[in-house]
Design a protein around this motif. Structure first.
Motif, PDB file in Angstrom:
ATOM      1  N   THR A   1       0.856  -1.194   0.000  1.00 53.73           N
ATOM      2  CA  THR A   1       0.000   0.000   0.000  1.00 53.73           C
ATOM      3  C   THR A   1       0.889   1.240   0.000  1.00 53.73           C
ATOM      4  N   GLU A   2       0.273   2.390  -0.023  1.00 51.23           N
ATOM      5  CA  GLU A   2       0.984   3.662   0.111  1.00 51.23           C
ATOM      6  C   GLU A   2       0.319   4.446   1.231  1.00 51.23           C
ATOM      7  N   VAL A   3       1.139   4.935   2.183  1.00 49.59           N
ATOM      8  CA  VAL A   3       0.607   5.568   3.395  1.00 49.59           C
ATOM      9  C   VAL A   3       1.285   6.921   3.602  1.00 49.59           C
ATOM     10  N   ALA A   4       0.509   7.911   4.052  1.00 51.63           N
ATOM     11  CA  ALA A   4       1.054   9.207   4.440  1.00 51.63           C
ATOM     12  C   ALA A   4       1.627   9.094   5.848  1.00 51.63           C
ATOM     13  N   VAL A   5       2.917   9.338   5.981  1.00 52.06           N
ATOM     14  CA  VAL A   5       3.619   9.168   7.258  1.00 52.06           C
ATOM     15  C   VAL A   5       4.041  10.541   7.792  1.00 52.06           C
ATOM     16  N   PRO A   6       3.753  10.843   9.064  1.00 49.92           N
ATOM     17  CA  PRO A   6       4.164  12.137   9.632  1.00 49.92           C
ATOM     18  C   PRO A   6       5.688  12.248   9.758  1.00 49.92           C
ATOM     19  N   THR A   7       6.202  13.471   9.574  1.00 49.19           N
ATOM     20  CA  THR A   7       7.589  13.815   9.885  1.00 49.19           C
ATOM     21  C   THR A   7       7.547  15.069  10.758  1.00 49.19           C
ATOM     22  N   LEU A   8       8.714  15.584  11.143  1.00 54.12           N
ATOM     23  CA  LEU A   8       8.746  16.803  11.956  1.00 54.12           C
ATOM     24  C   LEU A   8       8.318  18.040  11.162  1.00 54.12           C
ATOM     25  N   THR A   9       8.328  17.950   9.844  1.00 51.65           N
ATOM     26  CA  THR A   9       8.024  19.127   9.027  1.00 51.65           C
ATOM     27  C   THR A   9       6.832  18.936   8.095  1.00 51.65           C
ATOM     28  N   GLY A  10       6.093  17.860   8.270  1.00 53.61           N
ATOM     29  CA  GLY A  10       4.952  17.613   7.402  1.00 53.61           C
ATOM     30  C   GLY A  10       4.752  16.118   7.214  1.00 53.61           C
ATOM     31  N   LYS A  11       4.177  15.726   6.081  1.00 51.93           N
ATOM     32  CA  LYS A  11       3.947  14.314   5.798  1.00 51.93           C
ATOM     33  C   LYS A  11       4.628  13.910   4.496  1.00 51.93           C
ATOM     34  N   ILE A  12       5.041  12.638   4.445  1.00 50.39           N
ATOM     35  CA  ILE A  12       5.605  12.076   3.222  1.00 50.39           C
ATOM     36  C   ILE A  12       4.806  10.829   2.866  1.00 50.39           C
ATOM     37  N   ASN A  13       4.742  10.495   1.581  1.00 51.45           N
ATOM     38  CA  ASN A  13       4.078   9.279   1.138  1.00 51.45           C
ATOM     39  C   ASN A  13       5.092   8.146   1.085  1.00 51.45           C
ATOM     40  N   LEU A  14       4.783   7.070   1.801  1.00 49.45           N
ATOM     41  CA  LEU A  14       5.691   5.931   1.892  1.00 49.45           C
ATOM     42  C   LEU A  14       5.027   4.708   1.273  1.00 49.45           C
ATOM     43  N   LYS A  15       5.728   4.073   0.335  1.00 47.83           N
ATOM     44  CA  LYS A  15       5.219   2.862  -0.299  1.00 47.83           C
ATOM     45  C   LYS A  15       5.613   1.636   0.536  1.00 47.83           C
ATOM     46  N   ILE A  16       4.619   0.856   0.920  1.00 43.73           N
ATOM     47  CA  ILE A  16       4.850  -0.379   1.665  1.00 43.73           C
ATOM     48  C   ILE A  16       4.837  -1.526   0.657  1.00 43.73           C
ATOM     49  N   PRO A  17       5.961  -2.211   0.445  1.00 41.90           N
ATOM     50  CA  PRO A  17       5.992  -3.295  -0.550  1.00 41.90           C
ATOM     51  C   PRO A  17       5.109  -4.466  -0.125  1.00 41.90           C
ATOM     52  N   ALA A  18       4.546  -5.173  -1.088  1.00 38.21           N
ATOM     53  CA  ALA A  18       3.772  -6.384  -0.802  1.00 38.21           C
ATOM     54  C   ALA A  18       4.676  -7.413  -0.122  1.00 38.21           C
ATOM     55  N   GLY A  19       4.122  -8.110   0.855  1.00 44.07           N
ATOM     56  CA  GLY A  19       4.889  -9.116   1.580  1.00 44.07           C
ATOM     57  C   GLY A  19       5.752  -8.555   2.691  1.00 44.07           C
ATOM     58  N   SER A  20       5.521  -7.315   3.091  1.00 40.86           N
ATOM     59  CA  SER A  20       6.270  -6.740   4.216  1.00 40.86           C
ATOM     60  C   SER A  20       5.919  -7.469   5.499  1.00 40.86           C
ATOM     61  N   GLN A  21       6.844  -7.433   6.456  1.00 42.74           N
ATOM     62  CA  GLN A  21       6.681  -8.182   7.693  1.00 42.74           C
ATOM     63  C   GLN A  21       6.411  -7.258   8.879  1.00 42.74           C
ATOM     64  N   ASN A  22       5.674  -7.769   9.823  1.00 40.58           N
ATOM     65  CA  ASN A  22       5.448  -7.050  11.078  1.00 40.58           C
ATOM     66  C   ASN A  22       6.787  -6.810  11.778  1.00 40.58           C
ATOM     67  N   GLY A  23       7.040  -5.571  12.229  1.00 43.11           N
ATOM     68  CA  GLY A  23       8.290  -5.228  12.890  1.00 43.11           C
ATOM     69  C   GLY A  23       9.387  -4.786  11.944  1.00 43.11           C
ATOM     70  N   GLN A  24       9.171  -4.927  10.655  1.00 45.79           N
ATOM     71  CA  GLN A  24      10.161  -4.510   9.665  1.00 45.79           C
ATOM     72  C   GLN A  24      10.329  -2.990   9.703  1.00 45.79           C
ATOM     73  N   ARG A  25      11.567  -2.533   9.439  1.00 49.07           N
ATOM     74  CA  ARG A  25      11.845  -1.097   9.411  1.00 49.07           C
ATOM     75  C   ARG A  25      12.123  -0.631   7.988  1.00 49.07           C
ATOM     76  N   MET A  26      11.533   0.491   7.644  1.00 48.92           N
ATOM     77  CA  MET A  26      11.851   1.173   6.398  1.00 48.92           C
ATOM     78  C   MET A  26      12.426   2.541   6.777  1.00 48.92           C
ATOM     79  N   ARG A  27      13.227   3.101   5.887  1.00 51.12           N
ATOM     80  CA  ARG A  27      13.851   4.372   6.248  1.00 51.12           C
ATOM     81  C   ARG A  27      13.641   5.436   5.177  1.00 51.12           C
ATOM     82  N   ALA A  28      13.504   6.660   5.641  1.00 55.28           N
ATOM     83  CA  ALA A  28      13.353   7.810   4.753  1.00 55.28           C
ATOM     84  C   ALA A  28      14.518   8.764   5.026  1.00 55.28           C
ATOM     85  N   LYS A  29      15.363   8.952   4.038  1.00 52.51           N
ATOM     86  CA  LYS A  29      16.554   9.781   4.196  1.00 52.51           C
ATOM     87  C   LYS A  29      16.197  11.257   4.345  1.00 52.51           C
ATOM     88  N   GLY A  30      16.920  11.946   5.251  1.00 52.54           N
ATOM     89  CA  GLY A  30      16.785  13.387   5.371  1.00 52.54           C
ATOM     90  C   GLY A  30      15.594  13.867   6.169  1.00 52.54           C
TER      91      GLY A  30
END
Length: 312
Positions: free
Chosen positions: A235-264
């Motif tokens: 799916t694609e989800v709007a994720v909060p940051t300190l300066t607003g929101k970014i759209n984050l794509k969650i790949p199919a087959g992602s696992q519970n507890g998995q970490r994704m990272r957004a640079k900057g």
């Protein structure tokens, strides 16, 4: 009055040790000495090198200079941090070969002033003031000043504490400040006695707990709740940051507890670079009160042929 980066003048890093600073000074002093150098502006450069070494050769002066260095850029006009008070040197005080900038920091504490004496009054130095300064994570990214109010002890001529007075300052949060960092505001503590120097104000930075983010060094961590099918199908989800929101794509087959990272999207370091925002995926189960939903789960259990404890 322009700011002078004494490390840049000597061509050394701010982390250089005393021997490296001394060696750099000797090399440049020989190069630019007016008696031997034929380079253009050799006399001016020789004075700059000598001034730089005078500021950095003693631990006391170097620490004092380092406190102010974060607020200036070489060759740019220097105003000093909020609450900073110059020690003079703006044309009215003889400082020999030293610039107004040097004199504004150290007063008459250069060579040729009473054999190297500090030139300060023999009075008693004022007491330092310590306080914790809670700040929000968002404030570490802001260039705005923060108002700080604190109590300053007052003493009589005999050195006895007689009262406290309230004092307020507008303080600029230094770039790349960290939780627990101790900031010194020179001369903002208790007044000296008998002409002595004022004490200093020390602010210990404390990050206020954030409702969404945890802090790991320069990085931020946020937990993102997702439905099981969002992890499975993507799916694609709007994720909060300190300066607003970014759209984050969650790949199919992602696992519970998995970490994704957004640079900057983390916190700033001393160089102004921002760390990562780590998004930790968390599966949230729907309530099983609806019989139709339970039937779908049961059908999935039959068709998936999946054993989560196969390697358990």
């Amino acid at each position: 009055m322009d700011f002078k980066d004494y490390y840049k003048i000597l061509g050394v890093e701010p982390t250089a040790d005393d021997s490296t600073i001394k060696a750099a000074y000797r090399k440049l002093a020989r190069r630019y000495h007016p008696d031997v150098s034929k380079e253009k502006d050799a006399e001016t450069k020789f004075k700059d090198v000598s001034e730089a070494y005078e500021a950095l050769k003693s631990a006391e002066k170097r620490a004092e200079y380092d406190e102010l260095r974060r607020y200036g850029q070489h060759g740019q006009p220097f105003q000093g941090p909020p609450g900073w008070q110059s020690r003079g040197g703006f044309g009215g005080q003889d400082t020999g070969d030293f610039s107004d900038f040097f004199s504004s920091i150290f007063g008459n504490r250069g060579p040729g002033f009473g054999g190297g004496q500090s030139g300060r009054s023999a009075g008693r130095r004022g007491q330092d003031v310590e306080m914790e300064l809670p700040i929000f994570l968002e404030e570490t990214l802001s260039n705005e000043s923060k108002k700080v109010t604190f109590q300053v002890p007052q003493y009589n001529a005999a050195g006895q504490h007689v009262s406290n007075t309230s004092k307020s300052l507008n303080v600029k949060i230094p770039l790349g400040v960290t939780d627990g960092e101790r900031i010194r505001l020179k001369g903002q503590g208790a007044p000296g006695i008998g002409g002595g120097a004022n004490g200093d104000l020390y602010l210990t930075i404390r990050f206020a707990p954030h409702p969404k983010f945890d802090v790991e060094g320069q990085d931020l961590i946020i937990t993102l709740p997702l439905a099981p099918w969002e992890l499975a199908l993507g799916t694609e989800v709007a994720v909060p940051t300190l300066t607003g929101k970014i759209n984050l794509k969650i790949p199919a087959g992602s696992q519970n507890g998995q970490r994704m990272r957004a640079k900057g999207h983390g916190l700033r370091n001393k160089a102004g670079e921002r760390g990562y925002l780590f998004v930790q995926l968390k599966a949230v189960m729907p309530k099983a009160s609806d019989e139709s939903v339970k039937a779908l789960w049961a059908e999935l259990a039959k068709k998936a042929a999946f054993d989560p404890r196969e390697n358990f």
